[in-house]
Design a protein around this motif. Structure first.
Motif, PDB file in Angstrom:
ATOM      1  N   ILE A  30       0.846  -1.189   0.000  1.00 57.34           N
ATOM      2  CA  ILE A  30       0.000   0.000   0.000  1.00 57.34           C
ATOM      3  C   ILE A  30       0.883   1.240   0.000  1.00 57.34           C
ATOM      4  N   ASN A  31       0.745   2.023  -1.050  1.00 58.65           N
ATOM      5  CA  ASN A  31       1.513   3.256  -1.176  1.00 58.65           C
ATOM      6  C   ASN A  31       0.646   4.288  -1.873  1.00 58.65           C
ATOM      7  N   VAL A  32       0.124   5.228  -1.106  1.00 66.99           N
ATOM      8  CA  VAL A  32      -0.827   6.207  -1.639  1.00 66.99           C
ATOM      9  C   VAL A  32      -0.221   7.077  -2.736  1.00 66.99           C
ATOM     10  N   PRO A  33       0.994   7.620  -2.553  1.00 63.96           N
ATOM     11  CA  PRO A  33       1.570   8.415  -3.661  1.00 63.96           C
ATOM     12  C   PRO A  33       1.719   7.624  -4.952  1.00 63.96           C
ATOM     13  N   GLY A  34       2.091   6.338  -4.841  1.00 59.92           N
ATOM     14  CA  GLY A  34       2.205   5.513  -6.038  1.00 59.92           C
ATOM     15  C   GLY A  34       0.869   5.323  -6.732  1.00 59.92           C
ATOM     16  N   MET A  35      -0.189   5.116  -5.923  1.00 59.23           N
ATOM     17  CA  MET A  35      -1.528   4.993  -6.499  1.00 59.23           C
ATOM     18  C   MET A  35      -1.942   6.277  -7.193  1.00 59.23           C
ATOM     19  N   MET A  36      -1.590   7.405  -6.607  1.00 57.07           N
ATOM     20  CA  MET A  36      -1.945   8.694  -7.204  1.00 57.07           C
ATOM     21  C   MET A  36      -1.241   8.882  -8.538  1.00 57.07           C
ATOM     22  N   GLY A  41      -2.324   9.674 -13.320  1.00 58.10           N
ATOM     23  CA  GLY A  41      -1.663   9.836 -14.609  1.00 58.10           C
ATOM     24  C   GLY A  41      -2.405   9.142 -15.734  1.00 58.10           C
ATOM     25  N   THR A  42      -2.917   7.942 -15.466  1.00 59.86           N
ATOM     26  CA  THR A  42      -3.664   7.198 -16.495  1.00 59.86           C
ATOM     27  C   THR A  42      -4.921   7.948 -16.899  1.00 59.86           C
ATOM     28  N   PHE A 153       2.896   4.824 -16.623  1.00 56.14           N
ATOM     29  CA  PHE A 153       2.942   5.672 -15.432  1.00 56.14           C
ATOM     30  C   PHE A 153       3.471   4.898 -14.226  1.00 56.14           C
ATOM     31  N   GLY A 154       3.267   3.576 -14.233  1.00 57.99           N
ATOM     32  CA  GLY A 154       3.882   2.767 -13.184  1.00 57.99           C
ATOM     33  C   GLY A 154       5.395   2.833 -13.260  1.00 57.99           C
ATOM     34  N   MET A 155       5.915   2.752 -14.465  1.00 57.86           N
ATOM     35  CA  MET A 155       7.368   2.874 -14.644  1.00 57.86           C
ATOM     36  C   MET A 155       7.845   4.284 -14.291  1.00 57.86           C
ATOM     37  N   THR A 185       4.785   1.181  -7.862  1.00 62.14           N
ATOM     38  CA  THR A 185       4.029   1.832  -8.931  1.00 62.14           C
ATOM     39  C   THR A 185       4.008   0.985 -10.200  1.00 62.14           C
ATOM     40  N   THR A 186       5.101   0.289 -10.475  1.00 58.43           N
ATOM     41  CA  THR A 186       5.104  -0.639 -11.606  1.00 58.43           C
ATOM     42  C   THR A 186       4.093  -1.756 -11.380  1.00 58.43           C
ATOM     43  N   PHE A 187       4.020  -2.225 -10.141  1.00 63.70           N
ATOM     44  CA  PHE A 187       3.036  -3.254  -9.778  1.00 63.70           C
ATOM     45  C   PHE A 187       1.612  -2.742  -9.993  1.00 63.70           C
ATOM     46  N   TYR A 188       1.324  -1.512  -9.534  1.00 63.74           N
ATOM     47  CA  TYR A 188      -0.015  -0.946  -9.703  1.00 63.74           C
ATOM     48  C   TYR A 188      -0.381  -0.813 -11.178  1.00 63.74           C
TER      49      TYR A 188
END
Length: 264
Positions: A30-36, A41-42, A153-155, A185-188
């Motif tokens: 769980i990482n909120v900035p990564g989800m954002m 971005g998508t 955007f994950g990358m 973020t790559t995972f998301y």
């Protein structure tokens, strides 16, 4: 309700979440900035690429596909055979009184009732088919683009995380956690692309093929009815849209009823 889609989504997430839970703590995923970064971005890139109206229509279409049952080819063939019986018994004019939820079938029946020419009926229904394919292609393209943008955007999020990690190399103990967060973020992005966006695009494409087949059945059935083909001939022509092992046997009793109806 499309239970296959529901089962697929639930099973996909259940297996992924189960693997995460078995492997250890799930909090690290769980990482909120990564989800954002990935989700925001998508969405932003999609709005920049296609019109806002098309994005809304895409999500509406996805909701309809997953919540409404589709009309299969056999049901449409049965409907056209019923119209054939009505036309033989009562004439083409009677077809203008049929009640149906399909606006294309209603339009086709009205053309038959108005004694439109074969070319007019064929051109009109072909235009309906082409228009449906174009609309559905636009909807599918939205989800295909989202499936393409999410991993990108994950990358991008991973690169941001790596930059932040490399700027703090003075503390070696933070490298491991920082690397894990960077990779999230790559995972998301991959999760959204492979579990949500691409399957939805594939489901929409499958539904398009079904609806196109149904419209082709309506077109060919109407032409057969207009040319006053025998009930059995209409059946033989339309049943070719189905696999041989899925075709219902022709009930000849119906054709005898039609003959009796004509005599009376």
């Amino acid at each position: 309700m499309d239970f296959a889609s529901l089962i697929g989504i639930i099973l996909g997430f259940a297996l992924i979440l189960g693997a995460i839970a078995i492997g250890g703590s799930s909090d690290v995923f769980i990482n909120v900035p990564g989800m954002m970064i990935v989700a925001g971005g998508t969405i932003a890139a999609t709005f920049l690429t296609v019109q806002f109206r098309d994005v809304l229509n895409a999500f509406k279409a996805a909701w309809i596909v997953f919540t409404r049952d589709r009309t299969n080819a056999q049901e449409m063939i049965d409907t056209m055979l019923e119209l054939s019986r009505i036309s033989h018994r009562h004439g083409l004019l009677k077809l203008g009184d049929i009640e149906t939820n399909s606006h294309v079938l209603r339009r086709a029946a009205n053309l038959l009732a108005e004694a439109a020419s074969e070319q007019v009926i064929r051109n009109t229904l072909q235009n309906e088919i082409d228009s449906l394919i174009s609309r559905h292609h636009t909807v599918q393209d939205v989800f295909k683009k989202m499936a393409m943008y999410a991993p990108s955007f994950g990358m991008l999020g991973t690169l941001i995380g790596l930059i932040q990690m490399l700027s703090a190399l003075k503390d070696p103990e933070t490298i491991g956690p920082a690397m894990a967060i960077a990779l999230l973020t790559t995972f998301y992005g991959s999760l959204l692309s492979t579990v949500i966006f691409l399957p939805i695009a594939g489901k929409l494409r499958a539904r398009t093929l079904v609806e196109v087949t149904n419209l082709e059945i309506i077109r060919e059935g109407c032409i057969s009815i207009l040319t006053n083909d025998h009930y059995a001939h209409v059946y033989e022509q339309l049943s070719s849209y189905l696999p041989e092992d899925s075709r219902k046997p022709l009930r000849l009793g119906k054709t005898q009823d039609d003959a009796n109806g004509k005599k009376t």
